[in-house]
Design an enzyme around this catalytic site. Structure first.
Site, PDB file in Angstrom:
ATOM      1  N   GLY A   1      -5.956  -4.615  42.494  1.00 33.77           N
ATOM      2  CA  GLY A   1      -7.903  -4.669  41.994  1.00 33.77           C
ATOM      3  C   GLY A   1      -7.068  -5.043  40.438  1.00 33.77           C
ATOM      4  O   GLY A   1      -5.841  -5.283  39.571  1.00 33.77           O
TER       5      GLY A   1
ATOM      6  N   HIS B   1     -11.639   0.737  33.117  1.00 35.12           N
ATOM      7  CA  HIS B   1     -11.148  -0.824  32.852  1.00 35.12           C
ATOM      8  C   HIS B   1     -12.932  -1.016  31.722  1.00 35.12           C
ATOM      9  O   HIS B   1     -12.484  -2.030  30.778  1.00 35.12           O
ATOM     10  CB  HIS B   1     -11.393  -2.078  32.940  1.00 35.12           C
ATOM     11  CG  HIS B   1      -9.608  -1.608  33.551  1.00 35.12           C
ATOM     12  ND1 HIS B   1      -8.950  -1.751  31.909  1.00 35.12           N
ATOM     13  CD2 HIS B   1      -8.860  -1.420  34.400  1.00 35.12           C
ATOM     14  CE1 HIS B   1      -7.785  -1.796  32.696  1.00 35.12           C
ATOM     15  NE2 HIS B   1      -7.398  -1.476  34.506  1.00 35.12           N
TER      16      HIS B   1
ATOM     17  N   HIS C   1      -9.683   3.551  39.012  1.00 36.61           N
ATOM     18  CA  HIS C   1      -8.934   3.249  37.999  1.00 36.61           C
ATOM     19  C   HIS C   1      -9.449   1.759  37.182  1.00 36.61           C
ATOM     20  O   HIS C   1      -9.711   1.676  35.542  1.00 36.61           O
ATOM     21  CB  HIS C   1      -7.967   2.102  38.235  1.00 36.61           C
ATOM     22  CG  HIS C   1      -6.726   2.069  37.413  1.00 36.61           C
ATOM     23  ND1 HIS C   1      -5.572   2.030  37.081  1.00 36.61           N
ATOM     24  CD2 HIS C   1      -6.141   0.609  37.042  1.00 36.61           C
ATOM     25  CE1 HIS C   1      -4.794   1.518  36.470  1.00 36.61           C
ATOM     26  NE2 HIS C   1      -5.593   0.255  36.279  1.00 36.61           N
ATOM     27  N   GLU C   2      -9.939   1.234  38.224  1.00 38.58           N
ATOM     28  CA  GLU C   2     -10.421  -0.213  38.007  1.00 38.58           C
ATOM     29  C   GLU C   2     -12.001   0.072  36.822  1.00 38.58           C
ATOM     30  O   GLU C   2     -11.908  -0.581  36.067  1.00 38.58           O
ATOM     31  CB  GLU C   2     -11.100  -1.327  39.229  1.00 38.58           C
ATOM     32  CG  GLU C   2      -9.930  -1.472  39.754  1.00 38.58           C
ATOM     33  CD  GLU C   2      -8.356  -1.891  39.033  1.00 38.58           C
ATOM     34  OE1 GLU C   2      -8.888  -2.791  38.087  1.00 38.58           O
ATOM     35  OE2 GLU C   2      -7.396  -2.394  39.486  1.00 38.58           O
TER      36      GLU C   2
ATOM     37  N   CYS D   1      -0.277  -0.912  36.625  1.00 36.22           N
ATOM     38  CA  CYS D   1      -2.033  -1.540  35.503  1.00 36.22           C
ATOM     39  C   CYS D   1      -1.195  -3.094  35.057  1.00 36.22           C
ATOM     40  O   CYS D   1      -0.465  -3.340  35.048  1.00 36.22           O
ATOM     41  CB  CYS D   1      -2.321  -1.389  34.657  1.00 36.22           C
ATOM     42  SG  CYS D   1      -4.729  -1.689  33.791  1.00 36.22           S
ATOM     43  N   LEU D   2      -1.909  -4.403  35.609  1.00 36.29           N
ATOM     44  CA  LEU D   2      -1.464  -6.294  35.369  1.00 36.29           C
ATOM     45  C   LEU D   2      -1.457  -6.072  33.586  1.00 36.29           C
ATOM     46  O   LEU D   2      -0.684  -6.965  33.224  1.00 36.29           O
ATOM     47  CB  LEU D   2      -2.796  -6.354  35.580  1.00 36.29           C
ATOM     48  CG  LEU D   2      -2.773  -6.766  37.540  1.00 36.29           C
ATOM     49  CD1 LEU D   2      -3.861  -7.970  38.066  1.00 36.29           C
ATOM     50  CD2 LEU D   2      -1.539  -7.023  38.320  1.00 36.29           C
TER      51      LEU D   2
ATOM     52  N   GLN E   1     -10.249  -7.833  31.966  1.00 41.31           N
ATOM     53  CA  GLN E   1      -9.019  -7.633  31.947  1.00 41.31           C
ATOM     54  C   GLN E   1      -8.523  -9.297  31.353  1.00 41.31           C
ATOM     55  O   GLN E   1      -7.957  -9.851  31.656  1.00 41.31           O
ATOM     56  CB  GLN E   1      -8.007  -7.665  32.698  1.00 41.31           C
ATOM     57  CG  GLN E   1      -7.740  -5.672  33.236  1.00 41.31           C
ATOM     58  CD  GLN E   1      -7.225  -5.422  34.271  1.00 41.31           C
ATOM     59  OE1 GLN E   1      -8.021  -5.207  35.347  1.00 41.31           O
ATOM     60  NE2 GLN E   1      -5.615  -5.528  34.194  1.00 41.31           N
TER      61      GLN E   1
HETATM   62 NI    NI Z   1      -5.815  -1.828  34.991  1.00 41.52          NI
END
Ligand code: NI
Length: 166
Positions: free
Chosen positions: A39, A138, A134-135, A92-93, A44
């Site tokens: 995701g 952000h 989680h998303e 997480c990216l 991000q």
């Molecule tokens: Ni993330």
């Protein structure tokens, strides 16, 4: 992590079905795929709008997970359907190379819109529910390390790979 934009609260999307929105979705999708993420959220890639994208048929970062439908979710809401939470490993990216255990609601309802403005409403559990929470975080400037309750359950992927199955 450390970039000030990732700590900002993002603004609602006001206009649907626009070339700008389609381009943003394409950029997010390409970035997520290039990084093999499950995701990604608009902040991000430096865009402070309430738009997330998630889902996979098979994901090399999370190989034993059930598939989650590929979804563009705009202006999301989340409602827990029970108070039950579950600890689970997250990555997480924006926090490359690390994984940590985070408690999330096990069973949620979420709503939002796709990029054309069609309403989305789903009740989900488990990893799908975790991914959406989680998303969503952000969009409020929260990265998962801020939600760690036990710092011993946080580390580099290579070091804790044997723990990740549990
Ligand atoms: Ni993330």
């Amino acid at each position: 992590m450390g970039n000030a934009l990732l700590l900002e609260k993002s603004a609602a999307v006001r206009q649907f079905n626009s070339p700008e929105l389609d381009n943003l979705v394409t950029d997010l999708y390409d970035t997520m795929k290039a990084e093999e993420g499950a995701g990604i959220a608009a902040p991000q890639i430096g865009v402070l709008l309430r738009l997330v994208l998630f889902g996979f048929e098979h994901n090399s970062r999370y190989p034993d997970r059930e598939p989650v439908p590929e979804t563009v979710l705009i202006n999301p809401t989340i409602e827990p359907l029970s108070q039950e939470t579950q600890q689970g490993w997250e990555g997480c990216l924006s926090v490359p190379g690390l994984r940590g255990q985070v408690a999330r609601y096990q069973h949620i309802k979420y709503t939002g819109f796709d990029q054309k403005g069609n309403k989305i409403e789903r009740e989900v559990e488990g990893f799908h529910a975790r991914l959406v929470q989680h998303e969503y975080d952000h969009l409020d400037g929260i990265l998962y390390p801020q939600r760690l309750s036990d710092m011993t359950q946080f580390g580099f992927l290579e070091e804790i790979a044997d723990k990740l199955g549990c």
